[in-house]
Design a protein around this motif. Sequence first.
Motif, PDB file in Angstrom:
ATOM      1  N   GLN A 111     -15.507   6.273   7.348  1.00 11.38           N
ATOM      2  CA  GLN A 111     -15.267   5.269   6.315  1.00 11.38           C
ATOM      3  C   GLN A 111     -16.602   4.704   5.856  1.00 11.38           C
ATOM      4  O   GLN A 111     -17.514   4.516   6.668  1.00 11.38           O
ATOM      5  CB  GLN A 111     -14.392   4.124   6.856  1.00 11.38           C
TER       6      GLN A 111
ATOM      7  N   GLN B  19      -6.750  -1.973   6.598  1.00 13.10           N
ATOM      8  CA  GLN B  19      -6.563  -2.432   5.235  1.00 13.10           C
ATOM      9  C   GLN B  19      -7.944  -2.755   4.650  1.00 13.10           C
ATOM     10  O   GLN B  19      -8.722  -3.486   5.266  1.00 13.10           O
ATOM     11  CB  GLN B  19      -5.700  -3.688   5.272  1.00 13.10           C
ATOM     12  N   LEU B  29      -7.362  -2.353  -1.611  1.00 11.30           N
ATOM     13  CA  LEU B  29      -7.924  -1.162  -2.228  1.00 11.30           C
ATOM     14  C   LEU B  29      -7.408   0.111  -1.586  1.00 11.30           C
ATOM     15  O   LEU B  29      -7.203   1.124  -2.233  1.00 11.30           O
ATOM     16  CB  LEU B  29      -9.453  -1.201  -2.120  1.00 11.30           C
ATOM     17  N   LYS B  30      -7.189   0.038  -0.281  1.00 10.41           N
ATOM     18  CA  LYS B  30      -6.751   1.235   0.455  1.00 10.41           C
ATOM     19  C   LYS B  30      -6.160   0.804   1.785  1.00 10.41           C
ATOM     20  O   LYS B  30      -6.593  -0.192   2.361  1.00 10.41           O
ATOM     21  CB  LYS B  30      -7.952   2.164   0.692  1.00 10.41           C
ATOM     22  N   GLU B  31      -5.189   1.550   2.245  1.00 11.71           N
ATOM     23  CA  GLU B  31      -4.657   1.321   3.582  1.00 11.71           C
ATOM     24  C   GLU B  31      -4.626   2.633   4.337  1.00 11.71           C
ATOM     25  O   GLU B  31      -4.330   3.680   3.756  1.00 11.71           O
ATOM     26  CB  GLU B  31      -3.236   0.752   3.521  1.00 11.71           C
ATOM     27  N   ILE B  32      -4.929   2.564   5.595  1.00 11.26           N
ATOM     28  CA  ILE B  32      -4.871   3.750   6.448  1.00 11.26           C
ATOM     29  C   ILE B  32      -3.991   3.429   7.644  1.00 11.26           C
ATOM     30  O   ILE B  32      -4.241   2.463   8.363  1.00 11.26           O
ATOM     31  CB  ILE B  32      -6.268   4.157   6.946  1.00 11.26           C
ATOM     32  N   VAL B  41      -3.099   8.041   4.521  1.00 14.25           N
ATOM     33  CA  VAL B  41      -3.608   7.066   3.561  1.00 14.25           C
ATOM     34  C   VAL B  41      -2.445   6.555   2.717  1.00 14.25           C
ATOM     35  O   VAL B  41      -1.746   7.332   2.070  1.00 14.25           O
ATOM     36  CB  VAL B  41      -4.692   7.676   2.663  1.00 14.25           C
ATOM     37  N   PRO B  43      -0.991   4.664  -0.425  1.00 12.23           N
ATOM     38  CA  PRO B  43      -1.494   4.321  -1.763  1.00 12.23           C
ATOM     39  C   PRO B  43      -1.665   2.815  -1.907  1.00 12.23           C
ATOM     40  O   PRO B  43      -0.883   2.043  -1.374  1.00 12.23           O
ATOM     41  CB  PRO B  43      -0.378   4.842  -2.698  1.00 12.23           C
ATOM     42  N   PRO B  44      -2.685   2.394  -2.663  1.00  6.59           N
ATOM     43  CA  PRO B  44      -2.947   0.954  -2.811  1.00  6.59           C
ATOM     44  C   PRO B  44      -1.778   0.179  -3.379  1.00  6.59           C
ATOM     45  O   PRO B  44      -1.610  -0.996  -3.104  1.00  6.59           O
ATOM     46  CB  PRO B  44      -4.136   0.915  -3.765  1.00  6.59           C
TER      47      PRO B  44
END
Lengths: 135, 52
Positions: A111, B19, B29-32, B41, B43-44
């Motif tokens: 990341q 997050q 913006l992004k979540e994993i 992943v 989606p935002p």
Amino acid sequence: MASGIPAATKTAFLAGQIDSTDTFKAALFTSSWSEATATYSTTNECPATGNYTQGGVTMTGWTVSTSGTKGIIDAADVQWANLTASFRYIVIWDDTNASDRIVAYYDVGAQSVTGTTVNVIWPTANDTSAMIRFA
Amino acid sequence: MSEMPSVQGGMEVGLPRLQFVNPATGEVLKEIQLTPDMLTVVPPEAPVSEER
């Protein structure tokens, strides 16, 4: 990619060398960090730039309880605010333990963030998903 | 003497969700979601659960 608990840490738990009242920290490490590492050091930790403090953030809400037939550990979610860093591993370590034992590590994939707040949201604290479970 | 049954289990880790948030706007913006075999992943635009 993998997440896990070092074997030496399991022994440390059994030997009573890791206690729920200890100070636990969550730190960020780069892709160069090795999953074979059992104790905390700054080697391959993210540098102290971009709002990151080496050693990591002190965790709160560390609790031990029983769920079903398992002993479980939970803690409050962790946050790095406005972070600029490149990292791959989140490492939880015991700052009270004499050896600075790593309690658990999580491979989150490579990341890279710039001025981004990173939240780590631990799973529901039960016998199937808690952050650490003793079966 | 009968054989003792094996005991399964041990010490396990539960996998967290990461997050990534714009600190100025609060936008996710992004979540994993970490899974045992892979990173998923999210989606935002997916709703963000506050459930713990």
